[in-house]
Scaffold this active site. Structure first.
Site, PDB file in Angstrom:
ATOM      1  N   GLY A  43     -21.580  36.589 -26.351  1.00  0.00           N
ATOM      2  CA  GLY A  43     -21.368  36.610 -27.796  1.00  0.00           C
ATOM      3  C   GLY A  43     -20.108  35.843 -28.151  1.00  0.00           C
ATOM      4  O   GLY A  43     -19.241  35.615 -27.298  1.00  0.00           O
TER       5      GLY A  43
ATOM      6  N   GLN B 104     -12.738  33.901 -33.267  1.00  0.00           N
ATOM      7  CA  GLN B 104     -12.268  33.636 -31.901  1.00  0.00           C
ATOM      8  C   GLN B 104     -11.987  32.147 -31.662  1.00  0.00           C
ATOM      9  O   GLN B 104     -11.281  31.795 -30.722  1.00  0.00           O
ATOM     10  CB  GLN B 104     -13.292  34.132 -30.865  1.00  0.00           C
TER      11      GLN B 104
ATOM     12  N   CYS C  71     -14.190  40.825 -23.273  1.00  0.00           N
ATOM     13  CA  CYS C  71     -14.008  39.965 -24.449  1.00  0.00           C
ATOM     14  C   CYS C  71     -13.488  38.614 -23.988  1.00  0.00           C
ATOM     15  O   CYS C  71     -12.554  38.554 -23.180  1.00  0.00           O
ATOM     16  CB  CYS C  71     -13.009  40.625 -25.415  1.00  0.00           C
ATOM     17  N   LEU C  72     -14.075  37.553 -24.512  1.00  0.00           N
ATOM     18  CA  LEU C  72     -13.634  36.210 -24.131  1.00  0.00           C
ATOM     19  C   LEU C  72     -12.202  35.943 -24.606  1.00  0.00           C
ATOM     20  O   LEU C  72     -11.546  35.042 -24.095  1.00  0.00           O
ATOM     21  CB  LEU C  72     -14.591  35.157 -24.702  1.00  0.00           C
TER      22      LEU C  72
ATOM     23  N   HIS D   8     -19.404  44.768 -31.380  1.00  0.00           N
ATOM     24  CA  HIS D   8     -18.200  44.087 -30.859  1.00  0.00           C
ATOM     25  C   HIS D   8     -17.906  42.820 -31.676  1.00  0.00           C
ATOM     26  O   HIS D   8     -16.765  42.578 -32.078  1.00  0.00           O
ATOM     27  CB  HIS D   8     -18.446  43.746 -29.380  1.00  0.00           C
ATOM     28  N   GLU D   9     -18.959  42.027 -31.938  1.00  0.00           N
ATOM     29  CA  GLU D   9     -18.755  40.757 -32.663  1.00  0.00           C
ATOM     30  C   GLU D   9     -18.417  41.020 -34.130  1.00  0.00           C
ATOM     31  O   GLU D   9     -17.599  40.309 -34.726  1.00  0.00           O
ATOM     32  CB  GLU D   9     -19.994  39.858 -32.556  1.00  0.00           C
TER      33      GLU D   9
ATOM     34  N   HIS E  90     -14.880  41.618 -34.582  1.00  0.00           N
ATOM     35  CA  HIS E  90     -14.083  40.379 -34.615  1.00  0.00           C
ATOM     36  C   HIS E  90     -13.991  39.839 -36.046  1.00  0.00           C
ATOM     37  O   HIS E  90     -12.952  39.313 -36.452  1.00  0.00           O
ATOM     38  CB  HIS E  90     -14.716  39.294 -33.734  1.00  0.00           C
TER      39      HIS E  90
HETATM   40  O1  K1U Z   1     -16.961  38.562 -28.213  1.00  0.00           O
HETATM   41  C1  K1U Z   1     -16.740  38.246 -27.057  1.00  0.00           C
HETATM   42  O2  K1U Z   1     -15.599  38.100 -26.685  1.00  0.00           O
HETATM   43  C2  K1U Z   1     -17.888  38.054 -26.088  1.00  0.00           C
HETATM   44  C3  K1U Z   1     -18.113  39.240 -25.184  1.00  0.00           C
HETATM   45  C4  K1U Z   1     -19.242  40.067 -25.746  1.00  0.00           C
HETATM   46  C5  K1U Z   1     -19.413  41.447 -25.203  1.00  0.00           C
HETATM   47  C6  K1U Z   1     -19.479  41.725 -23.860  1.00  0.00           C
HETATM   48  C7  K1U Z   1     -19.667  43.026 -23.397  1.00  0.00           C
HETATM   49  C8  K1U Z   1     -19.806  44.049 -24.298  1.00  0.00           C
HETATM   50  C9  K1U Z   1     -19.720  43.777 -25.636  1.00  0.00           C
HETATM   51  C10 K1U Z   1     -19.537  42.485 -26.100  1.00  0.00           C
HETATM   52  C11 K1U Z   1     -18.447  38.694 -23.799  1.00  0.00           C
HETATM   53  O3  K1U Z   1     -19.398  38.011 -23.638  1.00  0.00           O
HETATM   54  S1  K1U Z   1     -17.385  39.080 -22.505  1.00  0.00           S
HETATM   55  C12 K1U Z   1     -18.256  38.474 -21.067  1.00  0.00           C
HETATM   56  C13 K1U Z   1     -19.207  39.492 -20.570  1.00  0.00           C
HETATM   57  O4  K1U Z   1     -18.928  40.668 -20.659  1.00  0.00           O
HETATM   58  C14 K1U Z   1     -20.493  39.114 -19.971  1.00  0.00           C
HETATM   59  C15 K1U Z   1     -20.797  37.811 -19.662  1.00  0.00           C
HETATM   60  C16 K1U Z   1     -22.028  37.489 -19.110  1.00  0.00           C
HETATM   61  C17 K1U Z   1     -22.945  38.469 -18.847  1.00  0.00           C
HETATM   62  C18 K1U Z   1     -22.656  39.779 -19.140  1.00  0.00           C
HETATM   63  C19 K1U Z   1     -21.422  40.111 -19.694  1.00  0.00           C
HETATM   64 ZN    ZN Z   2     -14.722  39.776 -28.090  1.00  0.00          ZN
END
Ligand code: K1U
Ligand code: ZN
Length: 200
Positions: free
Chosen positions: A72, A77, A120-121, A162-163, A166
């Site tokens: 996401g 971000q 979270c990225l 989560h998004e 943000h």
């Molecule tokens: O918003 C963001 O920073 C993206 C975030 C979204 C998210 C992940 C986990 C739970 C809620 C929301 C990410 O993508 S972090 C990376 C991550 O957790 C992931 C990446 C690839 C596959 C599975 C998870």
């Molecule tokens: Zn995030």
């Protein structure tokens, strides 16, 4: 005259599905801002007209998200204060279209209250438990500006919440209840716990 490939892409996009390769690129269009950067705390504004510029932004966000291997990404971000987010839970499936949500609003929550480890990225390397409702209903506009509603559970419900946080300047670490794990996780990755705005 447009090539037949360009026509194919155009007709696919008319259905509201943006055509973007999921292959991670080395130089994505946008850098992702990190915890401590004030842009992450600025609420996003509603988008008026959903036009080509908005679709271009959504495509660039998808490319940046795939490059960072996230599921996401919300516009704040990348330092853009517009109510736009992208989600793709099927990173390994090139045929599965990503979701683009414009001006999303959660209209109902339900199911149970459940705990799940989020990442979270904008806070790379930190994974911590957060408590949220397991089911949400959300209204939004798609990439063609059409009004949509969807009901989501599991990881999709989690990711939408989560998004959406943000877009309101809220980060998942603000919702973490275990203060000791929170400080330890942030310190380990070189982040400052003072940048958390706890609402837990
Ligand atoms: O918003 C963001 O920073 C993206 C975030 C979204 C998210 C992940 C986990 C739970 C809620 C929301 C990410 O993508 S972090 C990376 C991550 O957790 C992931 C990446 C690839 C596959 C599975 C998870
Ligand atoms: Zn995030």
């Amino acid at each position: 005259m447009a090539s037949s490939f360009a026509k194919l892409v155009r007709s696919a996009e008319l259905s509201g599905r943006l055509q973007v390769s999921k292959e991670p690129v080395e130089n994505p269009p946008y850098d992702i801002h990190k915890l401590g950067d004030a842009v992450l705390r600025t609420p996003a504004r509603r988008i008026g007209k959903v036009d080509d510029a908005v679709r271009e932004l959504a495509r660039d966000m998808l490319v940046s998200m795939y490059a960072a291997r996230g599921i996401g990404l919300a516009a704040p971000q990348i330092g853009v204060h517009q109510q736009l987010l992208v989600i793709d839970l099927e990173l390994e499936d090139p045929a599965s279209p990503p979701l683009v949500l414009i001006n999303p609003e959660i209209t109902a929550v339900g199911g149970s209250i459940c705990t799940y480890e989020e990442g979270c990225l904008s806070i790379p390397g930190v994974y911590l438990d957060v408590v949220r409702p397991s089911v949400v209903e959300v209204s939004f506009r798609d990439a063609m500006g059409r009004p949509k509603r969807m009901k989501a559970d599991g990881l999709m419900a989690r990711c939408i919440q989560h998004e959406l946080d943000h877009l309101n300047g809220v980060l998942f670490v603000d919702r973490v209840t275990d203060g000791e794990k929170l400080s330890a996780g942030l310190n380990e990755q070189g982040f400052n716990p003072a940048d958390v705005r706890s609402i837990a």
